[in-house]
Design an enzyme around this catalytic site. Structure first.
Site, PDB file in Angstrom:
ATOM      1  N   HIS A 153      -2.960  -0.261  -2.563  1.00 43.68           N
ATOM      2  CA  HIS A 153      -4.175   0.401  -2.106  1.00 43.68           C
ATOM      3  C   HIS A 153      -5.253   0.318  -3.185  1.00 43.68           C
ATOM      4  CE1 HIS A 153      -5.996   3.258   0.726  1.00 43.68           C
ATOM      5  NE2 HIS A 153      -6.546   3.819  -0.322  1.00 43.68           N
ATOM      6  N   ASP A 188       0.840  -1.204   0.000  1.00 43.32           N
ATOM      7  CA  ASP A 188       0.000   0.000   0.000  1.00 43.32           C
ATOM      8  C   ASP A 188       0.877   1.256   0.000  1.00 43.32           C
ATOM      9  OD1 ASP A 188      -1.849   2.065   0.600  1.00 43.32           O
ATOM     10  OD2 ASP A 188      -3.121   0.649   1.685  1.00 43.32           O
TER      11      ASP A 188
END
Length: 232
Positions: free
Chosen positions: A201, A170
């Site tokens: 993400h 992420d």
């Protein structure tokens, strides 16, 4: 597009929420908590999917105080910048109150004893954690929640089941923040953490370039099983 009005906790106003209803009697309710892009097509798709699984699904417009009805596309650069700006202006504590108002509306719409869970993404993942610590929701799920480390001191208030899906790559949540989440929550009796190595993400987005189908399907299956256990 089906919408409903939700009264604020203070009773001084109301805001819109997208609602998707199941074919028959609801198994329970799922509050779908938006990303920074508003209640857009992807979030409405999440609601429709939960309704197809037999739940009453509601996505409140949490940006209603700053830009009501906004719908943004993360694949469009200007709209991504607009979304980041909205996040900076958004009062998250007030947002939790609006989620609590939505929980109340959902419970009112269900037969007596009906339970309510929430599923949030990105900013909504952070809000799902806050919902678990600050409301009486029956179960919560957060996908790639951002900025959890400043909230981890609230973990003692998690009284009902919480699941978090963590994207290992992420770019908004660096490894040290992911480690802080694990260090704080790995041994919490009410919390389940799932890691997705190499995923970035937004991997479970319904549409657009961020989606990673295999990881999304795994996370969604885990979420479905979790909510079936705790809110059916």
């Amino acid at each position: 597009m089906a919408m409903m009005d939700v009264r604020t906790l203070e009773g001084d106003g109301s805001f819109k929420a997208y609602v998707a209803e199941p074919e028959g009697a609801a198994r329970g309710a799922v509050i779908v908590i938006q990303e920074i892009f508003g209640v857009n097509e992807g979030i409405r798709g999440k609601c429709d999917r939960w309704a197809a699984l037999g739940y009453l699904a509601i996505a409140p417009d949490l940006f209603w105080r700053i830009e009501p009805g906004v719908e943004l596309d993360p694949d469009v650069g200007e709209q991504m910048q607009q979304a980041l700006g909205l996040m900076g202006r958004f009062d998250q504590d007030q947002g939790i109150k609006d989620i609590e108002a939505t929980i109340r509306a959902a419970r009112h719409a269900l037969p007596d004893g009906g339970k309510v869970g929430c599923v949030g993404f990105c900013l909504g993942g952070r809000l799902a954690f806050m919902t678990a610590t600050r409301t009486d929701i029956d179960a919560s799920v957060g996908y790639y929640a951002v900025m959890l480390d400043p909230l981890l001191h609230e973990k003692h208030a998690i009284a009902r089941p919480l699941m978090l899906h963590i994207a290992g790559a992420d770019h908004f949540v660096p490894p040290e923040q992911q480690k802080a989440v694990h260090d704080a929550l790995d041994d919490h009796p009410k919390v389940v953490l799932h890691d997705y190595p190499g995923q970035d993400h937004g991997f479970a987005a319904e549409m657009g370039s961020r989606r990673s189908p295999a990881a999304a399907e795994l996370a969604d299956r885990r979420t479905e099983e979790f909510l079936a256990e705790h809110i059916d």
